[in-house]
Motif scaffolding. Structure first.
Motif, PDB file in Angstrom:
ATOM      1  N   ARG A  23     -28.942  33.297  17.028  1.00  0.00           N
ATOM      2  CA  ARG A  23     -28.561  33.308  18.444  1.00  0.00           C
ATOM      3  C   ARG A  23     -27.748  34.549  18.782  1.00  0.00           C
ATOM      4  O   ARG A  23     -28.014  35.248  19.760  1.00  0.00           O
ATOM      5  CB  ARG A  23     -27.757  32.067  18.803  1.00  0.00           C
ATOM      6  CG  ARG A  23     -27.302  32.030  20.258  1.00  0.00           C
ATOM      7  CD  ARG A  23     -26.355  30.880  20.546  1.00  0.00           C
ATOM      8  NE  ARG A  23     -26.854  29.592  20.152  1.00  0.00           N
ATOM      9  CZ  ARG A  23     -27.621  28.804  20.910  1.00  0.00           C
ATOM     10  NH1 ARG A  23     -27.979  29.210  22.110  1.00  0.00           N
ATOM     11  NH2 ARG A  23     -28.009  27.630  20.479  1.00  0.00           N
TER      12      ARG A  23
ATOM     13  N   SER B 233     -29.926  37.697  18.598  1.00  0.00           N
ATOM     14  CA  SER B 233     -30.927  37.743  19.661  1.00  0.00           C
ATOM     15  C   SER B 233     -30.315  38.161  20.988  1.00  0.00           C
ATOM     16  O   SER B 233     -30.970  38.803  21.802  1.00  0.00           O
ATOM     17  CB  SER B 233     -31.590  36.382  19.833  1.00  0.00           C
ATOM     18  OG  SER B 233     -32.289  36.023  18.683  1.00  0.00           O
ATOM     19  N   ARG B 234     -29.076  37.807  21.184  1.00  0.00           N
ATOM     20  CA  ARG B 234     -28.442  38.084  22.478  1.00  0.00           C
ATOM     21  C   ARG B 234     -27.538  39.307  22.459  1.00  0.00           C
ATOM     22  O   ARG B 234     -27.088  39.736  23.520  1.00  0.00           O
ATOM     23  CB  ARG B 234     -27.630  36.859  22.917  1.00  0.00           C
ATOM     24  CG  ARG B 234     -28.530  35.675  23.180  1.00  0.00           C
ATOM     25  CD  ARG B 234     -27.759  34.498  23.676  1.00  0.00           C
ATOM     26  NE  ARG B 234     -28.663  33.374  23.917  1.00  0.00           N
ATOM     27  CZ  ARG B 234     -28.316  32.276  24.530  1.00  0.00           C
ATOM     28  NH1 ARG B 234     -27.084  32.128  24.944  1.00  0.00           N
ATOM     29  NH2 ARG B 234     -29.177  31.314  24.703  1.00  0.00           N
TER      30      ARG B 234
ATOM     31  N   LYS C 269     -27.873  42.947  21.307  1.00  0.00           N
ATOM     32  CA  LYS C 269     -28.716  44.004  20.756  1.00  0.00           C
ATOM     33  C   LYS C 269     -27.886  45.074  20.053  1.00  0.00           C
ATOM     34  O   LYS C 269     -28.317  45.651  19.070  1.00  0.00           O
ATOM     35  CB  LYS C 269     -29.559  44.650  21.861  1.00  0.00           C
ATOM     36  CG  LYS C 269     -30.457  43.688  22.599  1.00  0.00           C
ATOM     37  CD  LYS C 269     -31.523  43.129  21.714  1.00  0.00           C
ATOM     38  CE  LYS C 269     -32.451  42.239  22.534  1.00  0.00           C
ATOM     39  NZ  LYS C 269     -33.279  41.405  21.741  1.00  0.00           N
TER      40      LYS C 269
ATOM     41  N   SER D 100     -33.360  31.423  20.092  1.00  0.00           N
ATOM     42  CA  SER D 100     -33.561  32.853  20.322  1.00  0.00           C
ATOM     43  C   SER D 100     -33.943  33.212  21.746  1.00  0.00           C
ATOM     44  O   SER D 100     -34.034  34.397  22.077  1.00  0.00           O
ATOM     45  CB  SER D 100     -34.625  33.389  19.360  1.00  0.00           C
ATOM     46  OG  SER D 100     -35.864  32.776  19.608  1.00  0.00           O
TER      47      SER D 100
ATOM     48  N   LYS E 299     -33.660  33.909  25.738  1.00  0.00           N
ATOM     49  CA  LYS E 299     -32.591  34.508  26.548  1.00  0.00           C
ATOM     50  C   LYS E 299     -31.895  33.443  27.394  1.00  0.00           C
ATOM     51  O   LYS E 299     -32.516  32.474  27.811  1.00  0.00           O
ATOM     52  CB  LYS E 299     -33.178  35.567  27.470  1.00  0.00           C
ATOM     53  CG  LYS E 299     -33.613  36.796  26.745  1.00  0.00           C
ATOM     54  CD  LYS E 299     -34.045  37.841  27.737  1.00  0.00           C
ATOM     55  CE  LYS E 299     -34.343  39.116  27.015  1.00  0.00           C
ATOM     56  NZ  LYS E 299     -34.538  40.214  27.945  1.00  0.00           N
TER      57      LYS E 299
ATOM     58  N   SER F 131     -30.389  33.637  33.870  1.00  0.00           N
ATOM     59  CA  SER F 131     -29.757  34.708  34.634  1.00  0.00           C
ATOM     60  C   SER F 131     -29.244  34.142  35.961  1.00  0.00           C
ATOM     61  O   SER F 131     -30.012  33.608  36.766  1.00  0.00           O
ATOM     62  CB  SER F 131     -30.764  35.822  34.909  1.00  0.00           C
ATOM     63  OG  SER F 131     -30.215  36.772  35.775  1.00  0.00           O
TER      64      SER F 131
ATOM     65  N   SER G 277     -35.488  25.881  30.649  1.00  0.00           N
ATOM     66  CA  SER G 277     -34.831  25.898  29.341  1.00  0.00           C
ATOM     67  C   SER G 277     -34.709  24.501  28.749  1.00  0.00           C
ATOM     68  O   SER G 277     -34.464  24.373  27.549  1.00  0.00           O
ATOM     69  CB  SER G 277     -33.445  26.553  29.449  1.00  0.00           C
ATOM     70  OG  SER G 277     -32.558  25.737  30.161  1.00  0.00           O
TER      71      SER G 277
ATOM     72  N   ASP H 299     -39.796  40.884  23.772  1.00  0.00           N
ATOM     73  CA  ASP H 299     -39.674  40.432  25.138  1.00  0.00           C
ATOM     74  C   ASP H 299     -40.043  41.611  26.033  1.00  0.00           C
ATOM     75  O   ASP H 299     -40.365  42.692  25.560  1.00  0.00           O
ATOM     76  CB  ASP H 299     -38.272  39.899  25.439  1.00  0.00           C
ATOM     77  CG  ASP H 299     -37.183  40.927  25.172  1.00  0.00           C
ATOM     78  OD1 ASP H 299     -37.511  42.026  24.719  1.00  0.00           O
ATOM     79  OD2 ASP H 299     -36.009  40.625  25.420  1.00  0.00           O
TER      80      ASP H 299
ATOM     81  N   GLN I 134     -38.295  43.550  28.016  1.00  0.00           N
ATOM     82  CA  GLN I 134     -37.411  44.707  27.943  1.00  0.00           C
ATOM     83  C   GLN I 134     -37.668  45.511  26.661  1.00  0.00           C
ATOM     84  O   GLN I 134     -37.731  46.733  26.689  1.00  0.00           O
ATOM     85  CB  GLN I 134     -35.958  44.259  27.988  1.00  0.00           C
ATOM     86  CG  GLN I 134     -34.983  45.420  27.964  1.00  0.00           C
ATOM     87  CD  GLN I 134     -33.539  44.945  28.014  1.00  0.00           C
ATOM     88  OE1 GLN I 134     -33.279  43.757  28.056  1.00  0.00           O
ATOM     89  NE2 GLN I 134     -32.625  45.889  28.000  1.00  0.00           N
TER      90      GLN I 134
END
Length: 187
Positions: A14, A17-18, A20, A90, A92, A95, A115, A155, A157
């Motif tokens: 986790r 993954s969040r 970078k 994993s 995102k 938002s 989610s 993903d 991005q």
């Protein structure tokens, strides 16, 4: 059950993954790093498969199930739970910077609504072929493909960044071919 049991063991996945920036500190590719963080949960899923095998074999029921069929069903169930936990951890976070959707409980980001099924979609993806009577190898192949996508962590991005890097490299090669850029040095 496997998914719920494995989620607490995937905190490192986790975080990586969040974050970078933290993932770039390691001398490994993002795929290798994600796979390394999945080793312990995968071993725990394997322990669950071994422990749940008697239930799949029908040892407590009146009619026993053949060994290979019970073993393959237990492996597919363990694989589905493992992939569900990886997907859950994993993905995102929602938002809150975009538009919100009005619900009976208040405003909610659209990603937050989906989610709730995250993780269970991987379980359904890997186990539904068994429910439709297909052989277990179909579920295992689907699970392997899903694992490939989940372990790579691709993903939108990341794909955009890779595309930009490839364009820049192509531009440098074109400039070198025209004689405009510095010559490529051999080390």
């Amino acid at each position: 059950v496997v998914m719920a049991a494995l989620i607490p063991f995937m905190n490192s996945l986790r975080v990586l993954s969040r974050t970078k920036g933290l993932a770039r500190l390691f001398p490994f590719s993002p795929t290798k790093l994600r796979q390394a963080t999945m080793v312990v949960p995968a071993l725990l899923a394997l322990v669950w498969v071994v422990g749940a095998f008697p239930a799949f074999a029908g040892l407590t029921g009146e009619e026993p199930v053949p060994f290979f069929e019970a073993a393959s069903t237990a492996v597919v169930a363990g694989l589905g739970g493992f992939l569900g936990a990886v997907r859950w951890v994993s993905a995102k976070p929602a938002s809150y910077s975009g538009p919100l959707v009005a619900t009976g409980t208040g405003a909610m980001p659209p990603g937050l609504m989906f989610s709730m099924i995250r993780g269970f979609d991987m379980i359904a993806l890997t186990t539904l072929p068994l429910l439709f009577g297909l052989p277990a190898w179909v579920s295992i192949v689907i699970g392997a493909i899903a694992f490939g996508f989940l372990s790579s962590g691709l993903d939108q991005q990341t794909l955009m960044e890779q595309s930009q890097e490839q364009r820049e490299e192509l531009d440098r090669e074109k400039a070198r071919a025209r004689g405009e850029g510095p010559a490529k040095q051999k080390i």
